[in-house]
Design a protein around this motif. Structure first.
Motif, PDB file in Angstrom:
ATOM      1  N   PHE A   1       0.840  -1.234   0.048  1.00  0.00           N
ATOM      2  CA  PHE A   1      -0.130  -0.052  -0.011  1.00  0.00           C
ATOM      3  C   PHE A   1       0.732   1.399   0.049  1.00  0.00           C
ATOM      4  N   ALA A   2       2.007   1.085   0.591  1.00  0.00           N
ATOM      5  CA  ALA A   2       2.735   2.534   0.690  1.00  0.00           C
ATOM      6  C   ALA A   2       3.452   2.478  -0.891  1.00  0.00           C
ATOM      7  N   LEU A   3       3.758   1.556  -1.513  1.00  0.00           N
ATOM      8  CA  LEU A   3       4.225   1.534  -2.997  1.00  0.00           C
ATOM      9  C   LEU A   3       2.988   2.112  -3.755  1.00  0.00           C
ATOM     10  N   LEU A   4       1.804   1.671  -3.332  1.00  0.00           N
ATOM     11  CA  LEU A   4       0.782   2.248  -4.454  1.00  0.00           C
ATOM     12  C   LEU A   4       0.646   3.625  -4.153  1.00  0.00           C
ATOM     13  N   PHE A   5       0.638   4.176  -2.853  1.00  0.00           N
ATOM     14  CA  PHE A   5       0.641   5.491  -2.528  1.00  0.00           C
ATOM     15  C   PHE A   5       1.688   6.383  -3.220  1.00  0.00           C
ATOM     16  N   VAL A   6       2.780   6.006  -3.285  1.00  0.00           N
ATOM     17  CA  VAL A   6       3.886   6.606  -4.009  1.00  0.00           C
ATOM     18  C   VAL A   6       3.551   6.704  -5.648  1.00  0.00           C
ATOM     19  N   VAL A   7       2.994   5.513  -6.218  1.00  0.00           N
ATOM     20  CA  VAL A   7       2.788   5.452  -7.588  1.00  0.00           C
ATOM     21  C   VAL A   7       1.808   6.505  -7.765  1.00  0.00           C
ATOM     22  N   PHE A   8       0.497   6.675  -7.067  1.00  0.00           N
ATOM     23  CA  PHE A   8      -0.481   7.422  -7.181  1.00  0.00           C
ATOM     24  C   PHE A   8      -0.065   8.965  -7.164  1.00  0.00           C
ATOM     25  N   GLN A   9       0.741   9.221  -5.887  1.00  0.00           N
ATOM     26  CA  GLN A   9       1.342  10.705  -5.856  1.00  0.00           C
ATOM     27  C   GLN A   9       1.837  10.875  -7.221  1.00  0.00           C
ATOM     28  N   ALA A  10       2.642  10.064  -7.744  1.00  0.00           N
ATOM     29  CA  ALA A  10       3.660  10.314  -8.834  1.00  0.00           C
ATOM     30  C   ALA A  10       2.708  10.586 -10.004  1.00  0.00           C
ATOM     31  N   VAL A  11       1.524   9.819 -10.148  1.00  0.00           N
ATOM     32  CA  VAL A  11       0.705   9.919 -11.458  1.00  0.00           C
ATOM     33  C   VAL A  11       0.083  11.232 -11.296  1.00  0.00           C
ATOM     34  N   PHE A  12      -0.276  11.735 -10.137  1.00  0.00           N
ATOM     35  CA  PHE A  12      -0.805  13.017 -10.460  1.00  0.00           C
ATOM     36  C   PHE A  12       0.013  14.362  -9.997  1.00  0.00           C
ATOM     37  N   THR A  13       1.256  14.200  -9.577  1.00  0.00           N
ATOM     38  CA  THR A  13       2.068  15.356  -9.591  1.00  0.00           C
ATOM     39  C   THR A  13       3.097  15.225 -10.469  1.00  0.00           C
ATOM     40  N   TRP A  14       3.924  14.094 -10.847  1.00  0.00           N
ATOM     41  CA  TRP A  14       4.752  14.200 -12.063  1.00  0.00           C
ATOM     42  C   TRP A  14       4.284  14.767 -13.416  1.00  0.00           C
TER      43      TRP A  14
ATOM     44  N   PHE B   1       5.556   2.700 -13.896  1.00  0.00           N
ATOM     45  CA  PHE B   1       5.561   1.931 -12.546  1.00  0.00           C
ATOM     46  C   PHE B   1       5.174   0.704 -12.638  1.00  0.00           C
ATOM     47  N   ILE B   2       3.986   0.464 -13.683  1.00  0.00           N
ATOM     48  CA  ILE B   2       3.523  -0.897 -14.010  1.00  0.00           C
ATOM     49  C   ILE B   2       4.446  -1.815 -14.564  1.00  0.00           C
ATOM     50  N   LEU B   3       5.403  -1.228 -15.636  1.00  0.00           N
ATOM     51  CA  LEU B   3       6.574  -2.063 -16.206  1.00  0.00           C
ATOM     52  C   LEU B   3       7.501  -2.306 -15.236  1.00  0.00           C
ATOM     53  N   VAL B   4       8.042  -1.526 -14.411  1.00  0.00           N
ATOM     54  CA  VAL B   4       8.957  -1.538 -13.561  1.00  0.00           C
ATOM     55  C   VAL B   4       8.515  -2.789 -12.601  1.00  0.00           C
ATOM     56  N   MET B   5       7.243  -2.749 -11.950  1.00  0.00           N
ATOM     57  CA  MET B   5       6.816  -3.846 -11.219  1.00  0.00           C
ATOM     58  C   MET B   5       6.824  -5.051 -12.027  1.00  0.00           C
ATOM     59  N   GLU B   6       6.508  -4.980 -13.236  1.00  0.00           N
ATOM     60  CA  GLU B   6       6.385  -6.439 -13.932  1.00  0.00           C
ATOM     61  C   GLU B   6       7.837  -6.756 -14.179  1.00  0.00           C
ATOM     62  N   ALA B   7       8.733  -5.917 -14.519  1.00  0.00           N
ATOM     63  CA  ALA B   7      10.038  -6.381 -14.925  1.00  0.00           C
ATOM     64  C   ALA B   7      10.855  -6.865 -13.701  1.00  0.00           C
ATOM     65  N   THR B   8      10.511  -6.245 -12.436  1.00  0.00           N
ATOM     66  CA  THR B   8      11.290  -6.755 -11.299  1.00  0.00           C
ATOM     67  C   THR B   8      10.749  -8.076 -10.857  1.00  0.00           C
ATOM     68  N   GLY B   9       9.512  -8.145 -11.158  1.00  0.00           N
ATOM     69  CA  GLY B   9       8.917  -9.617 -10.823  1.00  0.00           C
ATOM     70  C   GLY B   9       7.947  -9.404  -9.473  1.00  0.00           C
ATOM     71  N   TYR B  10       7.890  -7.925  -9.092  1.00  0.00           N
ATOM     72  CA  TYR B  10       7.116  -7.527  -7.963  1.00  0.00           C
ATOM     73  C   TYR B  10       5.444  -7.580  -8.268  1.00  0.00           C
ATOM     74  N   MET B  11       5.182  -7.453  -9.390  1.00  0.00           N
ATOM     75  CA  MET B  11       3.703  -7.623  -9.824  1.00  0.00           C
ATOM     76  C   MET B  11       2.926  -8.698  -9.522  1.00  0.00           C
ATOM     77  N   ALA B  12       3.980  -9.793  -9.450  1.00  0.00           N
ATOM     78  CA  ALA B  12       3.077 -11.154  -9.082  1.00  0.00           C
ATOM     79  C   ALA B  12       3.130 -11.216  -7.754  1.00  0.00           C
ATOM     80  N   ARG B  13       4.009 -10.547  -6.918  1.00  0.00           N
ATOM     81  CA  ARG B  13       3.752 -10.633  -5.285  1.00  0.00           C
ATOM     82  C   ARG B  13       2.499  -9.682  -5.063  1.00  0.00           C
ATOM     83  N   ALA B  14       2.411  -8.619  -5.826  1.00  0.00           N
ATOM     84  CA  ALA B  14       1.148  -7.712  -5.659  1.00  0.00           C
ATOM     85  C   ALA B  14      -0.091  -8.547  -5.810  1.00  0.00           C
ATOM     86  N   ALA B  15      -0.038  -9.391  -6.811  1.00  0.00           N
ATOM     87  CA  ALA B  15      -1.278 -10.237  -7.049  1.00  0.00           C
ATOM     88  C   ALA B  15      -1.315 -11.231  -5.861  1.00  0.00           C
TER      89      ALA B  15
END
Lengths: 618, 95
Positions: free
Chosen positions: A230-243, A299-313
């Motif tokens: 959830f902390a990671l998702l928070f960062v992603v959303f912050q980035a989507v709106f601010t960056w 962020f999605i591509l990074v999560m996929e490429a690192t292998g974290y996406m499967a862990r999130a699932a």
């Protein structure tokens, strides 16, 4: 495209590093499209053989075996067998193996080799195997498999020249020798053989403690895992709106300046208005979302490429199971909070077709960023900025409630759909958790570039066309001099009819009129209302404030609340409809989506209106 | 008294204990899922280990190590698999 001297296909289990190898062999010149009739991506590129001859390289969807259990795997089987319509049978197959997981990957390799087609084996990711303390002997493996084996590290470009040479050799050898099928073994036999072969090809195996097991101890920890996610998702959303914001503002300014410049340079005419108000405004309103989509996809591509996406699932599976979905639906739904378009595109990773369809159908209920401008204007105008609790404002609470309603609606719809229209086998969750890996800049850049292209191509075709149609509806037939153009237009007449329909849910004719151009994209509602109430100002902030004051004189609080409720569900976004059509291969499901979401919006807005009226807010 | 390795279903296996799959009740599973599990090497004869179990208070899903691979699956799938602990203490069996 240039003529190729042959077709070569990459075959392998998921997580064999196929895509990285494909990128390394072809570079940036790739063509991505769907196989005809199915929503399975066909990735093709050009690979150069040592002789300088170009061949077409296709990256087949990952599969565990030739007995298909999903549409992706079926395409792989058909292409290999030469049964896929519109695709020539590959001249050479390249089997991609994960060097550190031979026992598993050799099962498919034997099945493919048994076909007797010209085949080369790429022993990929040998560096990761070495990291795990595994030293392999490609030559020994080649003897056991009876096919050339080349050790490769796609991300470091190791072994690529040798692989290309082996492919050329296999192709030339096949020309002089007939295909040579081998005896077919059962899966159990192949698995036993795979174990023996893997052992035979292993020179040494030290028990280095595997890195991924140590990372998983933290990331999959039953109590630490979810908060980290959830902390990671928070960062992603912050980035989507601010960056994305500065780039978005820049693009917006660019489109405004462009249409302003055209308006000043060209003589006033209908054609000019079509160009500025129809084409540039329409396409521009969609293209401004590109920065957000790119940040999210990064962020999605990074999560996929690192292998974290499967862990999130893995971490989210239990919650999703509650409504009949699985952990795989989590990421698409999450993406939909930024925009349903990339969310629906991300459903491709869901193997079960019914699961995937359900996820596509509920994705538009996640509160996307396009709803925010609408919510912001209405909430600022009608909801008092009162503190409910220390630090908790009433306006924020209303916004939170709107997000919450979307989620509840989506979960309810998923439950219902899974029991009716998309009923099927209990949606299980079986998925390999790949090894952790550092993503390469090149693969990320290519992935982002492809997403951007897909998005822009749509903005350039479908959205372009709809923008013109909407403009025509609003501008024809022409009004008599001195009369209001909108009232005279086809859209104006439609609005009159629509007004009767939406009156029971507290909407007046002005709202009915606004709903028509808003079909393009939700945030159009703001500019459309501004036009309707003749609030002219170039400054967004001043316009919003002016609009708020106007709305307060024309709308009751109950109407405003009903309007907010409407936008929680109403599928007013042509990009979403277009992408749904593309991903489901037809108009049936987008039509269903439009129907059920408008129905929900109507009922919910009506309920809110009448409850508000009963509470004396009318 | 007869002694033999302790048998449980996969979902009941203590974390980090190596075990061998003895039998799988494929009839309990949806055919596509059975195929997928088999394709991932989860069938009789495979040596497995339970690496992680579910989130918070739930014990679902499971992360199972099979060979050099980690596979996530649901408890219902694990419940269809009889495993025998390898090198673990023997348990008495009523004879």
């Amino acid at each position: 495209m240039t003529r190729h001297a042959g077709v070569v296909a990459l075959v392998g289990n998921p997580n064999a590093g196929k895509s990285a190898l494909f990128n390394a062999l072809t570079g940036a010149r790739q063509k991505i499209a769907n196989y005809p009739g199915v929503t399975v991506e066909r990735k093709a590129g050009r690979m150069i053989l040592p002789s300088g001859e170009p061949v077409e390289l296709i990256d087949l969807p990952g599969t565990y075996g030739l007995a298909a259990t999903s549409p992706d795997e079926d395409v792989t089987r058909r292409v290999i067998m030469g049964e896929q319509a519109g695709q020539v049978q590959p001249d050479v197959l390249v089997i991609v193996l994960d060097a550190s997981n031979l026992e598993q990957h050799l099962v498919l390799a034997q099945e493919v080799l048994a076909l007797g087609r010209p085949t080369v084996v790429a022993l990929n990711m040998v560096d990761l195997a070495e990291r795990d303390g595994l030293v392999l002997d490609p030559a020994a493996l080649a003897v056991e498999l009876g096919a050339p084996v080349i050790a490769t590290v796609a991300v470091r470009r190791r072994g690529l020249t040798d692989l290309a040479a082996a492919v050329a050799q296999a192709r030339d050898a096949a020309a002089s020798a007939p295909p040579n099928p081998r005896p077919v073994l059962t899966m159990t036999e192949r698995r036993l053989m795979a174990r023996t072969m893997a052992r035979g090809a292993t020179l040494s195996e030290s028990s280095v403690h595997r890195l991924h097991a140590r990372i998983d101890r933290v990331l999959l920890h039953p109590w630490l895992g979810p908060p980290i996610l959830f902390a990671l998702l928070f960062v992603v959303f912050q980035a989507v709106f601010t960056w994305a914001k500065p780039v978005q503002d820049m693009l917006d300014a660019l489109f405004t300046a462009g249409s302003g410049w055209l308006r000043n340079t060209l003589a006033p005419s209908l054609a000019r208005d079509l160009l500025t108000d129809g084409v540039i405004a329409g396409v521009g309103s969609v293209v401004v979302f590109l920065p957000q989509i790119l940040v999210l996809f990064f962020f999605i591509l990074v999560m996929e490429a690192t292998g974290y996406m499967a862990r999130a699932a893995f971490l989210m599976d239990r919650m999703m199971a509650g409504v009949g979905l699985s952990g795989r639906s989590f990421i698409p739904l999450l993406s939909s909070f930024a925009c349903a378009v990339p969310g629906i595109m991300a459903t491709r990773s869901i193997t079960d077709p019914k699961d995937r369809l359900t996820t596509i159908l509920i994705a538009p209920m996640m509160t996307c960023s396009a709803r925010l401008p609408v919510y912001a204007v209405i909430i600022a105008a009608f909801i008092p900025a009162r503190q409910v609790l220390p630090g908790v404002g009433l306006q924020g609470l209303v916004l939170l409630a709107l997000y919450g309603m979307g989620i509840i609606g989506a979960m309810g719809a998923a439950l219902l759909l899974r029991r009716t229209i998309t009923r099927g086998a209990a949606s299980g969750f079986i998925m390999e958790l790949p090894k952790y890996q550092l993503p390469t800049v090149k693969d990320l850049a290519l992935g982002l570039w492809q997403r951007a292209l897909i998005f822009l191509r749509r903005a350039g075709t479908m959205i372009f066309a709809v923008a013109i149609v909407l403009w025509l509806l609003l501008n024809f037939p022409r009004a008599a001099p001195g009369k209001d153009q909108v009232d005279a237009s086809i859209a104006g007449h439609i609005a009159n009819g629509l007004a009767v329909l939406v009156q029971p849910i507290g909407f007046n004719r002005d709202i009915a009129l606004t709903l028509i151009p808003t079909m393009a994209a939700r945030e159009v509602a703001v500019s459309s209302l501004a036009t309707t109430y003749a609030v002219a100002s170039d400054d967004d902030a001043a316009r919003a404030a002016g609009l708020g004051a106007q709305l307060k004189t024309h709308w009751s609080l109950a109407t405003a609340l009903a309007f907010l409720a409407w936008f929680v569900f109403a599928p007013q976004c042509m990009s979403t409809i277009a992408v749904t059509r593309r991903e489901t291969n037809g108009w049936k499901w987008p039509a269903f989506m439009l129907g059920y979401l408008f129905g929900l919006a109507y009922v919910f807005a009506g309920a809110v209106y009448w409850i508000a009226v009963a509470a004396g807010l009318g | 008294m007869l002694w033999q390795p302790r048998r449980v279903t996969l979902d009941e296996l203590p974390l980090g204990t190596p075990a061998r799959i003895i039998a799988v009740d494929w009839g309990k599973l949806v055919p596509e899922e059975a195929d997928r599990l088999r394709a991932l090497g989860l069938e009789a004869g495979a040596t497995v280990q339970l690496a992680y179990r579910g989130v918070l208070w739930t014990r679902d899903p499971l992360a199972v190590e099979v060979g050099r691979m980690t596979v996530a699956l649901r408890r219902v799938h694990g419940r269809a698999m009889q495993v025998e602990m390898v090198g673990a203490t023997l348990a008495p069996v009523a004879s």
